[in-house]
Design a protein around this motif. Structure first.
Motif, PDB file in Angstrom:
ATOM      1  N   SER A 246      68.655  25.754 -14.813  1.00  0.00           N
ATOM      2  CA  SER A 246      67.365  25.614 -14.156  1.00  0.00           C
ATOM      3  C   SER A 246      66.700  26.972 -13.940  1.00  0.00           C
ATOM      4  N   THR A 247      65.375  26.936 -13.819  1.00  0.00           N
ATOM      5  CA  THR A 247      64.617  28.140 -13.499  1.00  0.00           C
ATOM      6  C   THR A 247      64.947  28.581 -12.073  1.00  0.00           C
ATOM      7  N   ARG A 248      65.068  29.873 -11.877  1.00  0.00           N
ATOM      8  CA  ARG A 248      65.365  30.409 -10.552  1.00  0.00           C
ATOM      9  C   ARG A 248      64.096  30.973  -9.913  1.00  0.00           C
ATOM     10  N   ARG A 249      63.997  30.771  -8.617  1.00  0.00           N
ATOM     11  CA  ARG A 249      62.939  31.392  -7.839  1.00  0.00           C
ATOM     12  C   ARG A 249      63.558  32.532  -7.043  1.00  0.00           C
ATOM     13  N   PHE A 250      63.027  33.736  -7.222  1.00  0.00           N
ATOM     14  CA  PHE A 250      63.552  34.918  -6.534  1.00  0.00           C
ATOM     15  C   PHE A 250      62.601  35.293  -5.392  1.00  0.00           C
ATOM     16  N   VAL A 251      63.143  35.298  -4.180  1.00  0.00           N
ATOM     17  CA  VAL A 251      62.353  35.640  -3.000  1.00  0.00           C
ATOM     18  C   VAL A 251      63.163  36.623  -2.164  1.00  0.00           C
ATOM     19  N   PHE A 252      62.504  37.654  -1.652  1.00  0.00           N
ATOM     20  CA  PHE A 252      63.253  38.633  -0.869  1.00  0.00           C
ATOM     21  C   PHE A 252      62.529  38.977   0.418  1.00  0.00           C
ATOM     22  N   ARG A 253      63.305  39.509   1.355  1.00  0.00           N
ATOM     23  CA  ARG A 253      62.787  39.889   2.667  1.00  0.00           C
ATOM     24  C   ARG A 253      63.534  41.135   3.131  1.00  0.00           C
ATOM     25  N   SER A 254      62.812  42.090   3.655  1.00  0.00           N
ATOM     26  CA  SER A 254      63.434  43.325   4.116  1.00  0.00           C
ATOM     27  C   SER A 254      63.559  43.330   5.632  1.00  0.00           C
ATOM     28  N   VAL A 255      64.636  43.928   6.121  1.00  0.00           N
ATOM     29  CA  VAL A 255      64.848  44.127   7.553  1.00  0.00           C
ATOM     30  C   VAL A 255      65.207  45.591   7.777  1.00  0.00           C
ATOM     31  N   SER A 256      65.094  46.040   8.995  1.00  0.00           N
ATOM     32  CA  SER A 256      65.377  47.439   9.311  1.00  0.00           C
ATOM     33  C   SER A 256      66.881  47.701   9.255  1.00  0.00           C
TER      34      SER A 256
END
Length: 480
Positions: A246-256
């Motif tokens: 399946s196609t992948r969805r890449f999502v990211f989030r940064s924290v300190s």
């Protein structure tokens, strides 16, 4: 993945003024080296994995500058200038040095001036990469330039390569060997910690040795049971057998990174313990919503496990590019473990970190990663790579997710002639519907999720839950 049937194909690869030639072409037979068993495993169905690293840049992208830097840095490593050619007689694969045309590996995305959301355009572009594979008629890597300004960057690049070229740490090493500190353009970046790794906790007492033996026995037994029949619980985050395609969805989030360090110091645990605990807390928060949508509570008896890779090198220090083929830095020097994920409700958010610390402490006092590494080699020697591939696929499918934590540079860097805003690595092609990767860079930590959207249709919500879990854990740590 299709493989090259004859080394004669090497002669037909196109070259031009940007091509890099190698003396090894004149002594091909001497320089042919077989792929390691672990590298060969990554070509088997269910294990055919690609690593991607999203690189956000602070400055306007200049494709010609990037190409020049790639030629003078990345192509010095033989893995990036060699074909992987199959030997039909024994079903093995070899590295065959070839001539590389940099234009065959650098892809410049067509900008869309009318796009409503540049961030969504870049996200969709990265996701669409997971639909494709790199042709085996050239070295298995490429570099995508997306010259679109987003809310966080002036431009984005995506470095993609087949997992057989190297593991996450070696690939991070070679990227950083191509980089220099912004504060000192002649200096290589530095990784956090003392750059020394030792998987098994060292101890000279008989009790310690018995503890390692017992932990190893239990872990190997659970590993074998997982390879045979032991499955995780069916949950909204566990995918089907078709997830690998399946196609992948890449999502990211940064924290300190300071928030992570605050918790680390308050509980006297490791950096990895904190991010692992936050991942467990975030998954509970996410599952609670998914179960509430069905008007039921999250079950307390969920069996949820992650496959997690352990580095088997003695050091994480960054090496010069000319040394990386010979000093043990390069390749797939990893073993993996089946790691229990405790995603039950905790009254104190810090308990997720405490439980992660206890689990990792026991895992470090186990030889499971070493044994799984040798297990791949032994089974391949006795039964062939197809059997190894099927066993590996079974283990991964019977678990819920993959988890990875890769250390990044402590200071701001210039990479391929441009100042970097962030680094976010991940992968696709695995059986799991969810892969969580963590990478540090300067003053931030990037959580990146790669999801099968049929299983996890709202990955941004999952990232929100991971970020909120860090906030809750930090708030509890401040009360100590």
């Amino acid at each position: 993945m299709d493989t090259i049937q004859s080394s004669n194909t090497i002669r037909s690869i196109r070259t031009n003024k940007n091509a890099v030639s190698f003396d090894a072409l004149n002594k091909e037979e001497e320089d042919q080296q077989p792929l390691s068993p672990v590298a060969r495993l990554f070509h088997e169905p269910g294990s055919n994995i690609y690593i991607v690293c999203v690189i956000g840049y602070k400055t306007k992208l200049r494709p010609d500058v990037i190409k020049q830097h790639l030629v003078h840095t990345l192509l010095k490593n033989r893995r990036f200038s060699s074909l992987q050619v199959i030997d039909e007689e024994n079903d093995s694969m070899k590295w065959i040095p070839t001539q590389v045309n940099i234009d065959d590996h650098v892809v410049i995305a067509e900008p869309n001036p009318n796009v409503e959301s540049p961030d969504k355009f870049v996200e969709n572009y990265i996701s669409n990469l997971s639909r494709s594979r790199i042709e085996s008629t050239k070295p298995l890597w490429d570099f995508h330039i997306v010259d679109t300004k987003t809310s966080d960057t002036e431009g984005t690049c995506v470095f993609r390569c087949h997992h057989s070229i190297g593991d996450g740490l070696s690939l991070m090493n070679i990227l950083l060997a191509c980089a220099r500190k912004v504060s000192d353009p002649e200096a290589l970046p530095t990784l956090p910690g003392n750059n020394k790794l030792g998987h098994v906790a060292k101890g000279c007492s008989l009790w310690s040795a018995l503890g390692v033996m017992w932990n190893s026995f239990v872990d190997l037994l659970m590993f074998l049971l997982t390879a045979l029949f032991l499955e995780d619980s069916k949950t909204p985050i566990r995918g089907s057998k078709g997830s690998k395609n399946s196609t992948r969805r890449f999502v990211f989030r940064s924290v300190s990174i300071d928030d992570i360090k605050l918790v680390k110091q308050a509980l006297n645990v490791t950096f990895n313990d904190v991010v692992l605990g936050a991942a467990q807390a975030g998954l509970h928060r996410y599952l609670r919503q998914r179960y509430n949508n069905k008007n039921v509570d999250v079950p307390d008896n969920i069996r949820c496990r992650a496959t997690i890779f352990f580095n088997l090198r003695a050091t994480t220090s960054i090496k010069d590019l000319t040394d990386m083929d010979t000093n043990g830095t390069w390749g797939n020097k990893i073993g993996y473990s089946v790691l229990p994920f405790d995603i039950r409700l905790k009254n104190d958010p810090l308990d997720y970190v405490r439980d992660a610390h206890a689990t990792m402490k026991r895992k470090k006092a186990s030889l499971e990663p070493l044994f799984t590494n040798y297990f791949v080699k032994l089974v391949q020697l006795m039964f062939g790579i197809k059997v190894v591939g099927k066993l590996n696929t079974k283990v991964v499918y019977n678990t819920t997710l993959g988890f990875s934590n890769v250390p990044g540079p402590q200071e701001e860097i210039m990479l391929f002639g441009h100042k970097v805003a962030y680094l976010a690595p991940s992968c696709y092609g695995q059986m799991n519907a969810l892969f969580i990767s963590v990478a540090s860079y300067k003053d931030k930590v990037m959580f990146m999720v790669a999801v099968d959207e049929e299983t996890i249709p709202d990955p941004h919500k999952l990232c929100d839950d991971l970020e909120q879990s860090i906030c809750d854990i930090k708030a509890s740590a401040q009360t100590i």
